[in-house]
Every structure is written in structure tokens, then in C-alpha cells.
Design a protein around this motif. Structure first.
Motif, PDB file in Angstrom:
ATOM      1  N   GLN A 224       0.509  -1.175  -0.367  1.00 15.26           N
ATOM      2  CA  GLN A 224       0.231   0.188  -0.427  1.00 15.26           C
ATOM      3  C   GLN A 224       1.088   0.918  -0.376  1.00 15.26           C
ATOM      4  OE1 GLN A 224      -3.043   0.096  -0.398  1.00 15.26           O
ATOM      5  NE2 GLN A 224      -3.307  -2.399  -0.728  1.00 15.26           N
ATOM      6  N   PRO A 225       0.768   1.982  -0.810  1.00 17.50           N
ATOM      7  CA  PRO A 225       1.294   3.874  -1.147  1.00 17.50           C
ATOM      8  C   PRO A 225       1.498   4.501   0.650  1.00 17.50           C
ATOM      9  CG  PRO A 225      -0.736   3.503  -2.048  1.00 17.50           C
ATOM     10  CD  PRO A 225      -0.655   2.567  -1.442  1.00 17.50           C
ATOM     11  N   SER A 226       2.479   4.705   0.946  1.00 16.82           N
ATOM     12  CA  SER A 226       2.436   5.613   1.795  1.00 16.82           C
ATOM     13  C   SER A 226       1.401   7.522   1.798  1.00 16.82           C
ATOM     14  CB  SER A 226       4.126   5.950   2.115  1.00 16.82           C
ATOM     15  OG  SER A 226       3.951   7.030   3.189  1.00 16.82           O
ATOM     16  N   PRO A 227       0.780   7.401   2.932  1.00 10.73           N
ATOM     17  CA  PRO A 227       0.065   8.795   2.447  1.00 10.73           C
ATOM     18  C   PRO A 227       0.631   9.847   2.325  1.00 10.73           C
ATOM     19  CG  PRO A 227      -0.440   7.474   4.960  1.00 10.73           C
ATOM     20  CD  PRO A 227       0.889   7.273   4.215  1.00 10.73           C
ATOM     21  N   THR A 228       2.145  10.147   2.781  1.00 11.27           N
ATOM     22  CA  THR A 228       2.377  10.991   2.164  1.00 11.27           C
ATOM     23  C   THR A 228       3.680  11.138   0.960  1.00 11.27           C
ATOM     24  OG1 THR A 228       4.292  10.776   3.480  1.00 11.27           O
ATOM     25  CG2 THR A 228       2.660  11.394   4.984  1.00 11.27           C
ATOM     26  N   THR A 229       3.260  10.901   0.495  1.00  8.41           N
ATOM     27  CA  THR A 229       3.972  10.068  -0.906  1.00  8.41           C
ATOM     28  C   THR A 229       2.648  10.082  -2.424  1.00  8.41           C
ATOM     29  OG1 THR A 229       3.885   7.670  -1.219  1.00  8.41           O
ATOM     30  CG2 THR A 229       5.496   8.741  -0.443  1.00  8.41           C
ATOM     31  N   THR A 230       1.917  10.388  -1.966  1.00 11.81           N
ATOM     32  CA  THR A 230       0.621  10.205  -3.201  1.00 11.81           C
ATOM     33  C   THR A 230       0.305  11.591  -4.154  1.00 11.81           C
ATOM     34  OG1 THR A 230      -1.004  10.501  -1.367  1.00 11.81           O
ATOM     35  CG2 THR A 230      -0.366   7.754  -2.614  1.00 11.81           C
ATOM     36  N   THR A 231       0.906  12.940  -2.990  1.00  8.99           N
ATOM     37  CA  THR A 231       0.630  13.838  -3.699  1.00  8.99           C
ATOM     38  C   THR A 231       0.945  13.702  -4.841  1.00  8.99           C
ATOM     39  OG1 THR A 231       0.643  14.815  -1.428  1.00  8.99           O
ATOM     40  CG2 THR A 231      -0.035  16.428  -3.505  1.00  8.99           C
ATOM     41  N   SER A 232      -0.362  14.763  -6.098  1.00  7.38           N
ATOM     42  CA  SER A 232       0.283  14.953  -7.667  1.00  7.38           C
ATOM     43  C   SER A 232       0.937  16.508  -7.542  1.00  7.38           C
ATOM     44  CB  SER A 232      -0.539  14.045  -7.938  1.00  7.38           C
ATOM     45  OG  SER A 232       0.217  14.173  -9.759  1.00  7.38           O
ATOM     46  N   HIS A 233       1.584  16.585  -8.471  1.00  5.81           N
ATOM     47  CA  HIS A 233       1.714  18.132  -9.407  1.00  5.81           C
ATOM     48  C   HIS A 233       1.022  18.947  -9.580  1.00  5.81           C
ATOM     49  CE1 HIS A 233       3.419  16.072 -12.102  1.00  5.81           C
ATOM     50  NE2 HIS A 233       2.989  17.497 -12.814  1.00  5.81           N
ATOM     51  N   HIS A 234       0.107  17.850 -10.255  1.00 13.40           N
ATOM     52  CA  HIS A 234      -0.841  18.451 -10.958  1.00 13.40           C
ATOM     53  C   HIS A 234      -2.321  19.079 -10.126  1.00 13.40           C
ATOM     54  CE1 HIS A 234       0.233  16.243 -14.615  1.00 13.40           C
ATOM     55  NE2 HIS A 234       0.054  14.660 -13.509  1.00 13.40           N
ATOM     56  N   GLY A 235      -2.131  18.960  -9.376  1.00 13.04           N
ATOM     57  CA  GLY A 235      -3.055  19.764  -8.006  1.00 13.04           C
ATOM     58  C   GLY A 235      -2.588  21.048  -7.848  1.00 13.04           C
ATOM     59  N   GLU A 236      -1.270  21.286  -8.284  1.00 14.56           N
ATOM     60  CA  GLU A 236      -0.786  22.305  -7.243  1.00 14.56           C
ATOM     61  C   GLU A 236      -1.117  23.935  -7.398  1.00 14.56           C
ATOM     62  OE1 GLU A 236       4.196  24.221  -7.105  1.00 14.56           O
ATOM     63  OE2 GLU A 236       3.037  23.119  -9.093  1.00 14.56           O
ATOM     64  N   ASP A 237      -1.350  24.393  -6.312  1.00 12.34           N
ATOM     65  CA  ASP A 237      -2.056  25.802  -6.348  1.00 12.34           C
ATOM     66  C   ASP A 237      -1.297  26.992  -7.093  1.00 12.34           C
ATOM     67  OD1 ASP A 237      -3.201  28.156  -5.794  1.00 12.34           O
ATOM     68  OD2 ASP A 237      -2.347  28.047  -3.395  1.00 12.34           O
ATOM     69  N   GLN A 238      -2.054  27.227  -8.295  1.00 18.73           N
ATOM     70  CA  GLN A 238      -1.523  28.438  -9.057  1.00 18.73           C
ATOM     71  C   GLN A 238      -0.786  29.831  -8.636  1.00 18.73           C
ATOM     72  OE1 GLN A 238      -1.807  27.801 -12.560  1.00 18.73           O
ATOM     73  NE2 GLN A 238      -2.369  25.618 -11.938  1.00 18.73           N
ATOM     74  N   SER A 239      -1.133  30.249  -7.078  1.00 22.13           N
ATOM     75  CA  SER A 239      -0.659  30.959  -6.684  1.00 22.13           C
ATOM     76  C   SER A 239       1.015  30.520  -6.414  1.00 22.13           C
ATOM     77  CB  SER A 239      -1.715  31.512  -5.796  1.00 22.13           C
ATOM     78  OG  SER A 239      -1.762  30.394  -4.442  1.00 22.13           O
ATOM     79  N   GLU A 240       1.192  29.207  -6.532  1.00 22.79           N
ATOM     80  CA  GLU A 240       2.305  28.690  -6.200  1.00 22.79           C
ATOM     81  C   GLU A 240       2.860  28.905  -7.286  1.00 22.79           C
ATOM     82  OE1 GLU A 240       4.122  28.495  -2.793  1.00 22.79           O
ATOM     83  OE2 GLU A 240       2.360  28.756  -1.875  1.00 22.79           O
ATOM     84  N   VAL A 241       2.240  28.032  -8.219  1.00 16.55           N
ATOM     85  CA  VAL A 241       3.234  28.581  -9.663  1.00 16.55           C
ATOM     86  C   VAL A 241       3.780  30.128 -10.194  1.00 16.55           C
ATOM     87  CG1 VAL A 241       3.192  27.704 -12.070  1.00 16.55           C
ATOM     88  CG2 VAL A 241       2.439  26.570 -10.649  1.00 16.55           C
ATOM     89  N   PHE A 242       2.714  31.222  -9.990  1.00 18.96           N
ATOM     90  CA  PHE A 242       2.506  32.417 -10.973  1.00 18.96           C
ATOM     91  C   PHE A 242       4.166  32.800  -9.489  1.00 18.96           C
ATOM     92  CE2 PHE A 242       2.107  36.956  -9.478  1.00 18.96           C
ATOM     93  CZ  PHE A 242       1.723  37.607 -11.188  1.00 18.96           C
ATOM     94  N   LYS A 243       3.854  32.876  -7.949  1.00 21.81           N
ATOM     95  CA  LYS A 243       4.896  33.138  -7.491  1.00 21.81           C
ATOM     96  C   LYS A 243       6.449  32.772  -7.655  1.00 21.81           C
ATOM     97  CE  LYS A 243       5.996  33.930  -2.401  1.00 21.81           C
ATOM     98  NZ  LYS A 243       6.040  33.192  -0.869  1.00 21.81           N
ATOM     99  N   ARG A 244       6.238  31.019  -7.882  1.00 19.07           N
ATOM    100  CA  ARG A 244       8.378  30.599  -8.381  1.00 19.07           C
ATOM    101  C   ARG A 244       8.728  31.557  -9.754  1.00 19.07           C
ATOM    102  NH1 ARG A 244       6.569  26.579  -8.494  1.00 19.07           N
ATOM    103  NH2 ARG A 244       6.365  25.543 -10.269  1.00 19.07           N
ATOM    104  N   ASN A 245       7.360  31.461 -10.561  1.00 24.17           N
ATOM    105  CA  ASN A 245       7.866  32.064 -12.002  1.00 24.17           C
ATOM    106  C   ASN A 245       8.149  33.318 -11.872  1.00 24.17           C
ATOM    107  OD1 ASN A 245       7.287  29.596 -13.372  1.00 24.17           O
ATOM    108  ND2 ASN A 245       5.248  30.122 -13.840  1.00 24.17           N
ATOM    109  N   ALA A 246       7.658  34.853 -11.100  1.00 26.90           N
ATOM    110  CA  ALA A 246       7.783  35.831 -10.244  1.00 26.90           C
ATOM    111  C   ALA A 246       9.733  36.208  -9.596  1.00 26.90           C
ATOM    112  CB  ALA A 246       7.296  36.369  -9.785  1.00 26.90           C
ATOM    113  N   ILE A 247       9.456  34.748  -9.516  1.00 21.49           N
ATOM    114  CA  ILE A 247      10.871  35.002  -8.347  1.00 21.49           C
ATOM    115  C   ILE A 247      11.822  34.370 -10.068  1.00 21.49           C
ATOM    116  CG2 ILE A 247      12.312  33.967  -6.439  1.00 21.49           C
ATOM    117  CD1 ILE A 247       9.946  33.557  -5.244  1.00 21.49           C
TER     118      ILE A 247
END
Length: 419
Positions: A224-247
Motif C-alpha cells: 500500500q502506498p504511503s499517505p504522504t507520497t500520493t500527492t501529485s503536482h497536477h493539483g498544485e496551487d496556481q498562486s505558488e506557480v505564479f510566485k515561483r515564475n515571478a521569482i
């Protein structure tokens, strides 16, 4: 098996570790450029925040030429979704000396019960990973977080590891000895001896191009997978993407400004170096002129001493002959007497030289008016010039002897006055 869930590291401890490691000086300093250490720290902190299973460390890296150097690394696991289940791929990300201007080195780090898939389009037998993201690394926009996400997607499409299968035991009816062979025993107990692995390993009973559903579980065992390892990057917050691109854009602009400022300062330095060269040449010229003036001053001082000596001689003669009458002399020249032989030679040679000079002048006038034939003029000039040369040479020798005698006389006078 899938490693247990990794607890999120303490951000403060991670920041303290990176600040301490990157601020070291002297022999223990990390070999990174000073103007990029702040970006390295930012990349590792962002990676630890996005992927807590990857922990920054310092370790010794050995190059192919045998040279060892202490570098930063991110050691841990990368989540890999495979057939609906998320697994963890153990990796080591080395930050080389030229990072972040050049990409890091990524190695798959299999455990004892894992083997690297051969052949693999992105992982060689030694574990070195080759990705398009690494080949297309662009400074300063490329970063470790996007690299790990690219690793996760690439490994999900083609897992680089799978579990090694254990060879079935030999039926006891074929072997009177109930104990298995030593090599088989060593492999079954999980030994990592290469010899034991080669003697006890058997290929999976599946087609060569198909691999087990789980890259870590053998047989039909499912983890069985670990609960902390099932997160996919497709659901990443758009604000974080915009912040990273701005930086990243801001970092790129600042980098361009720094490069432009550096070029300007280098141009100014080149101009200062040129001015320094011109000033150096002028300094050499001034030193040369000063040396020439000092030499000339010494020569003038010697001539002044000579004039003073001659003045003393004339003043002494005037004192001795003051009030005397020379009416009995038939020739005025008889009133002057040479004090020594050198003076007499000087007087005779000088008189002869001047007389020859007057004769040559008269011959020139005579040949111009036609009073003297030209061939006779040439013979006379040749003879007189030879004689004049002789007198002038004698004058030079007598002058040198007189100068030496006067210097010796002055030295004796100074010594007498000193006593």
C-alpha cells in the motif's frame, strides 16, 4: 518495499544547516561561487518544502579522475505513481561545483533488494540519470523542484528499478541432503554478495518487456502506498506557480543587471589600467631626465672648480707683478713666461694651430681669385691639415695632463688646510 512516510523536516534546522555549510571559509569551504550561494540555498529549501523525503546533506564526491571534493547533495526518495499506486524511488542529487549555472548529477540509489532495469532509456547501469530537463538546463530559471517532478513523471512512464526474485528451492527428493546449497542459502538470507546474487538469482517468469506491477515487491505481494507520497503536482496551487515564475523572472533580471554592471566596471578597470601604463611611461621619462640633469650639474660643478683654480692663479700673478714696469722689453710677448713645460707646450701648439687655420683661410681666398693653382692648393691643404691634426692632438694630451696635475694640487691643498 516502499519506505515509511517521511516526516517533514524542521525548516529552521534545514535553514541553519544550509547557512552554516554555505558560510564556511578556508579549507572546509564548499566550492561554490559566492554570487550563487544564495540561489543554491533557495533551491534546496524549496526542494525540501515540496519534497520532504529529500534531505540536504554534505558528502564527498569522487570525480572520474580521482579528485575528491566536498559537495552538497539531496538524498532521499522521489515519489513515482505506477498503476494507481505511488512508490518511492531512492535517488541522490549531487550539486556539482558549477551549480546552478550547470545542471546537477542525479543517481538512482537502489537498495539491496532492488536492481536497475536494463536497458533503461534514462538510467545507465551505474545509476546515472539522463533527462531532457538536465540537458536543457537554463540558468537561473531551472531549479531542483521542477527537476524532481520531471524525474517522477519519467520514472512513472518507465520504472528504473524492480525487485529481485529469489530462486525456488530444490525439491528434497533430488537432494539427499535436506540443507540447501551454500550459495542459495546466502542469497535467500538477503546477502548482497555479488557471487551469491549470480548463483541464486532467477529471472521472473514474465516476458522480457513486462516488469512486475510494483518495482519493489516480488511475486504477487502488493504494497500500500504511503499517505504522504500520493500527492501529485497536477493539483498544485496556481498562486505558488505564479510566485515561483515571478521569482525566477526577477532573479533573471537581477542577473542581467549584475552582468551589465560587471561589464561596465571591467571597462572602467581597463581604462584605469591604460592610464596607469601612460603614467608609468611618464615616470620613466621624468626619472631619465632627472638623472641627466644631475649628471650635467656634476659636470658644471667640475668646470666651476676649474674656473676658480684658474682665477686663483691669475690673481696670484697679478699680486706678484703689480707695479712692475716692462718698458725695457722689446717684445710684449716676452712679458709672459710659462710656469712649466706643459704650459709652454700648450702655448706653442695652440699658436701653431691658429697660424695653420689662418693659412688655410688665406689659401681659400687665393684659390677663389685664381692666384694659386688648384693642384698646388690641394697639396698645401693636405700637408697643413696633417700638421694641424698633430698640434690639436698634442693640445688634448697636454690639457688632460694639466687637469690631472691641478686635481692633485687641489687635493694636497685641502689636506694641508685640514691639518
Amino acid at each position: 518495499m516502499v519506505p515509511p512516510a517521511v516526516e517533514s523536516p524542521n525548516p529552521q534546522l534545514t535553514q541553519q544547516f544550509l547557512s552554516s555549510a554555505l558560510s564556511q571559509r578556508g579549507p572546509s569551504a564548499l566550492p561554490y561561487s559566492e554570487d550563487t550561494k544564495w540561489l543554491i540555498r533557495h533551491h534546496l529549501l524549496s526542494l525540501t518544502t515540496s519534497f520532504p523525503s529529500l534531505e540536504p546533506k554534505t558528502a564527498t564526491f569522487t570525480h572520474n579522475d580521482g579528485r575528491s571534493v566536498n559537495l552538497l547533495q539531496s538524498d532521499g526518495t522521489v515519489p513515482m505513481p505506477y498503476q494507481g499506486v505511488t512508490y518511492n524511488i531512492p535517488v541522490v542529487i549531487w550539486l556539482m561545483e558549477s551549480y546552478p549555472r550547470h545542471p546537477p548529477c542525479v543517481y538512482v540509489n537502489p537498495t539491496r533488494d532492488m536492481v536497475i532495469k536494463r536497458p533503461h532509456s534514462h538510467v545507465n547501469p551505474s545509476g546515472l540519470v539522463s533527462l531532457p530537463y538536465l540537458h536543457n538546463w537554463i540558468y537561473p530559471s531551472s531549479n531542483l523542484v521542477d527537476l524532481v517532478r520531471a524525474l517522477s513523471l519519467t520514472f512513472a512512464a518507465d520504472p528504473p528499478l524492480f525487485s529481485q526474485r529469489r530462486a525456488p528451492r530444490t525439491p528434497p527428493s533430488h537432494n539427499p541432503n535436506p540443507n540447501p546449497s551454500p550459495n542459495f542459502d546466502s542469497f535467500s538470507s538477503g546477502s548482497s554478495n555479488p557471487g551469491a546474487f549470480s548463483s541464486g538469482y532467477s529471472r521472473p517468469s514474465i516476458p522480457p518487456n513486462n516488469y512486475p506491477p510494483s518495482p519493489y515487491a516480488s511475486g504477487s505481494g502488493r504494497v500500500q502506498p504511503s499517505p504522504t507520497t500520493t500527492t501529485s503536482h497536477h493539483g498544485e496551487d496556481q498562486s505558488e506557480v505564479f510566485k515561483r515564475n515571478a521569482i525566477n523572472k526577477l532573479v533573471e533580471i537581477v542577473h542581467g543587471d549584475v552582468v551589465g554592471l560587471r561589464k561596465t566596471r571591467e571597462g572602467e578597470m581597463e581604462g584605469l589600467f591604460s592610464v596607469q601604463g601612460v603614467l608609468k611611461q611618464r615616470e620613466d621619462q621624468l626619472n631619465k631626465g632627472l638623472k641627466g640633469m644631475r649628471d650635467e650639474m656634476e659636470g658644471l660643478e667640475q668646470q666651476l672648480q676649474m674656473v676658480l683654480m684658474n682665477s686663483d692663479v691669475i690673481e696670484g700673478w697679478l699680486r706678484d707683478n703689480q707695479g712692475k714696469k716692462f718698458r725695457s722689453l722689446e717684445n710684449v710677448e716676452d712679458a709672459f713666461e710659462c710656469v712649466d713645460v706643459l704650459s709652454k707646450q700648450m702655448l706653442d701648439c695652440t699658436a701653431s694651430d691658429l697660424a695653420i687655420e689662418d693659412t688655410l683661410y688665406a689659401l681659400d681666398k687665393a684659390v677663389q681669385v685664381g692666384s694659386v693653382p688648384f693642384d698646388q692648393y690641394l697639396r698645401s691643404v693636405r700637408a697643413l691639415s696633417r700638421e694641424q691634426f698633430f698640434h690639436r692632438a698634442m693640445v688634448a694630451k697636454v690639457r688632460a695632463a694639466q687637469l690631472q696635475a691641478q686635481v692633485a694640487n687641489m687635493a694636497s691643498r685641502n689636506q694641508h688646510y685640514a691639518v
